[in-house]
Design a protein around this motif. Structure first.
Motif, PDB file in Angstrom:
ATOM      1  N   THR A 174       0.849  -1.184   0.000  1.00  0.00           N
ATOM      2  CA  THR A 174       0.000   0.000   0.000  1.00  0.00           C
ATOM      3  C   THR A 174       0.877   1.223   0.000  1.00  0.00           C
ATOM      4  O   THR A 174       1.842   1.310   0.759  1.00  0.00           O
ATOM      5  CB  THR A 174      -0.905   0.044   1.246  1.00  0.00           C
TER       6      THR A 174
ATOM      7  N   PRO B 106     -15.669  -0.889   2.660  1.00  0.00           N
ATOM      8  CA  PRO B 106     -14.786  -1.086   1.509  1.00  0.00           C
ATOM      9  C   PRO B 106     -13.551  -1.909   1.858  1.00  0.00           C
ATOM     10  O   PRO B 106     -13.128  -1.966   3.018  1.00  0.00           O
ATOM     11  CB  PRO B 106     -14.407   0.340   1.106  1.00  0.00           C
ATOM     12  N   SER B 107     -12.978  -2.533   0.842  1.00  0.00           N
ATOM     13  CA  SER B 107     -11.765  -3.330   1.015  1.00  0.00           C
ATOM     14  C   SER B 107     -10.708  -2.895   0.016  1.00  0.00           C
ATOM     15  O   SER B 107     -11.017  -2.416  -1.081  1.00  0.00           O
ATOM     16  CB  SER B 107     -12.052  -4.826   0.825  1.00  0.00           C
ATOM     17  N   GLU B 108      -9.448  -3.066   0.417  1.00  0.00           N
ATOM     18  CA  GLU B 108      -8.300  -2.794  -0.447  1.00  0.00           C
ATOM     19  C   GLU B 108      -7.307  -3.925  -0.224  1.00  0.00           C
ATOM     20  O   GLU B 108      -6.679  -4.015   0.856  1.00  0.00           O
ATOM     21  CB  GLU B 108      -7.672  -1.444  -0.107  1.00  0.00           C
TER      22      GLU B 108
ATOM     23  N   GLN C 294      -9.902  -4.656   5.139  1.00  0.00           N
ATOM     24  CA  GLN C 294     -11.163  -3.936   5.211  1.00  0.00           C
ATOM     25  C   GLN C 294     -10.886  -2.563   5.808  1.00  0.00           C
ATOM     26  O   GLN C 294     -10.187  -2.443   6.825  1.00  0.00           O
ATOM     27  CB  GLN C 294     -12.139  -4.665   6.123  1.00  0.00           C
ATOM     28  N   VAL C 295     -11.443  -1.513   5.213  1.00  0.00           N
ATOM     29  CA  VAL C 295     -11.216  -0.155   5.682  1.00  0.00           C
ATOM     30  C   VAL C 295     -12.367   0.235   6.609  1.00  0.00           C
ATOM     31  O   VAL C 295     -13.432   0.661   6.163  1.00  0.00           O
ATOM     32  CB  VAL C 295     -11.095   0.830   4.507  1.00  0.00           C
TER      33      VAL C 295
ATOM     34  N   CYS D  26      -9.006   5.867   5.262  1.00  0.00           N
ATOM     35  CA  CYS D  26      -8.869   5.421   3.877  1.00  0.00           C
ATOM     36  C   CYS D  26      -7.569   4.638   3.693  1.00  0.00           C
ATOM     37  O   CYS D  26      -6.635   4.749   4.478  1.00  0.00           O
ATOM     38  CB  CYS D  26      -8.905   6.608   2.917  1.00  0.00           C
TER      39      CYS D  26
ATOM     40  N   ASN E 174      -5.310   3.790   0.176  1.00  0.00           N
ATOM     41  CA  ASN E 174      -5.241   4.050  -1.254  1.00  0.00           C
ATOM     42  C   ASN E 174      -6.522   4.761  -1.700  1.00  0.00           C
ATOM     43  O   ASN E 174      -6.863   5.790  -1.167  1.00  0.00           O
ATOM     44  CB  ASN E 174      -4.963   2.763  -2.022  1.00  0.00           C
ATOM     45  N   ASP E 175      -7.284   4.186  -2.611  1.00  0.00           N
ATOM     46  CA  ASP E 175      -8.485   4.856  -3.111  1.00  0.00           C
ATOM     47  C   ASP E 175      -9.758   4.423  -2.395  1.00  0.00           C
ATOM     48  O   ASP E 175     -10.854   4.869  -2.751  1.00  0.00           O
ATOM     49  CB  ASP E 175      -8.650   4.593  -4.615  1.00  0.00           C
ATOM     50  N   GLN E 176      -9.626   3.562  -1.403  1.00  0.00           N
ATOM     51  CA  GLN E 176     -10.803   3.079  -0.694  1.00  0.00           C
ATOM     52  C   GLN E 176     -10.997   3.855   0.609  1.00  0.00           C
ATOM     53  O   GLN E 176     -10.064   3.988   1.408  1.00  0.00           O
ATOM     54  CB  GLN E 176     -10.664   1.586  -0.386  1.00  0.00           C
ATOM     55  N   GLU E 177     -12.201   4.376   0.820  1.00  0.00           N
ATOM     56  CA  GLU E 177     -12.479   5.213   1.986  1.00  0.00           C
ATOM     57  C   GLU E 177     -13.739   4.750   2.696  1.00  0.00           C
ATOM     58  O   GLU E 177     -14.771   4.487   2.070  1.00  0.00           O
ATOM     59  CB  GLU E 177     -12.631   6.675   1.568  1.00  0.00           C
ATOM     60  N   SER E 178     -13.663   4.648   4.008  1.00  0.00           N
ATOM     61  CA  SER E 178     -14.821   4.274   4.808  1.00  0.00           C
ATOM     62  C   SER E 178     -15.895   5.354   4.719  1.00  0.00           C
ATOM     63  O   SER E 178     -15.572   6.548   4.686  1.00  0.00           O
ATOM     64  CB  SER E 178     -14.402   4.091   6.271  1.00  0.00           C
TER      65      SER E 178
END
Length: 307
Positions: A5, A149-151, A155-156, A160, A162-166
């Motif tokens: 990451t 969301p997951s990256e 799990q976020v 956040c 990278n590009d995934q944000e809770s």
């Protein structure tokens, strides 16, 4: 298998980020207290409290209504399911991968019966709110597993990656992840700019993070913004907290954490007001309200004396 990451590189990134402290906490029945505001919470604030709960079979617990102020709590199911009640007394369920976020702000009560359908694992985290939010209106949010969301393997839950944000709005810069790694998998966590607090709690398996970390351990890394490489020695699962270290004091009540004594008093006044309302509605007994008031009073007096 490898996953990484972020790409930010620090000048001393070749040196492994040192483990500052580790603990297995203190267990009482199915609950293990890993961090409190008066101990490890001082090192990792705004994260100030962490409980790990492990139920080996279906269980029903008759919990008592209790209050909070000055904090936000996040309950994350890492296995199984829990059936509980929200702050309005409505029945709710949290499934594996789902979360409950409750921002207590100026004061809220919650609790009641908690039931698991079978074996279950969960973390409850407290986040100390900054002055602008510690006396704000309370709010609550439940997310289903598919809404988190997951990256990669993470799990976020908050913040956040990278590009995934809770979808949960955080009170200050922080990231909270639930990570699962397969045996032999190498995963790098690179903190966002300004995040100098980093810790993990491993609930299954074992891994290497510059030093070996075993199941049941909570590990706090030195204050730094360096990345950490995690290598799974076996299939493992852990939660990870990353944040900018909070500059605010922690003034602890029986059920609350605030940044100063005046805010604590105001929070406890609101708790008493809401408690009286719950008594009038028949959701809270007068005996319970009096008991909670005496608990808060005893701790508040000691805070005032120490001031």
């Amino acid at each position: 298998m490898e996953s990484t990451t972020g790409t930010r590189v620090t000048a001393d990134s070749q040196r492994a980020r040192r483990v500052l402290q580790r603990t297995k906490g203190k267990s009482t029945g199915p609950i293990t207290r890993l961090a409190s505001p008066s101990d490890i919470g001082q090192l990792i604030k705004p994260f100030v409290f962490l409980d790990y709960v492990e139920l080996s079979a279906a269980l029903s617990i008759e919990g008592l209504l209790h209050p909070h102020s000055g904090i936000a709590t996040l309950t994350a199911l890492v296995g199984g399911s829990l059936h509980l009640h929200d702050s309005k007394g409505r029945p709710r369920s949290i499934m594996a991968g789902g979360v409950e976020w409750m921002q207590a702000g100026r004061g809220v009560w919650h609790g009641g019966s908690v039931r698991s359908s079978g074996a279950a694992r969960a973390y409850q985290l407290w986040v100390a709110l900054p002055p602008a939010l510690e006396l704000s209106a309370p709010s609550e949010m439940f997310l289903r597993p598919e809404e988190v969301p997951s990256e990669g393997p993470a799990q976020v839950l908050l913040g956040c990656l990278n590009d995934q944000e809770s979808p949960i709005s955080v009170p200050q810069p922080m990231t909270y992840l639930h990570v699962r790694l397969s045996e032999g998998e190498n995963w790098r966590y690179t903190p966002p700019q300004g995040h100098d607090v980093l810790w993990i709690s491993l609930y299954s398996g074992s891994l290497d993070a510059g030093e070996q970390v075993s199941e049941g351990e909570m590990v706090i890394f030195e204050k730094s913004e360096r990345s950490v490489d995690f290598v799974a020695r076996e299939n493992c699962g852990f939660v990870l907290g990353s944040a900018a270290h909070s500059p605010f004091d922690l003034v602890e009540g029986y059920y609350s954490v605030h940044t100063n004594t005046a805010a604590l008093h105001r929070g406890e006044q609101e708790i008493a007001r809401v408690g009286a309302q719950l008594c009038a509605e028949g959701r809270l007994t007068h005996e319970r309200a009096i008991h909670v008031a005496s608990q808060m009073s005893a701790v508040t007096k000691s805070v005032s004396v120490s001031d």
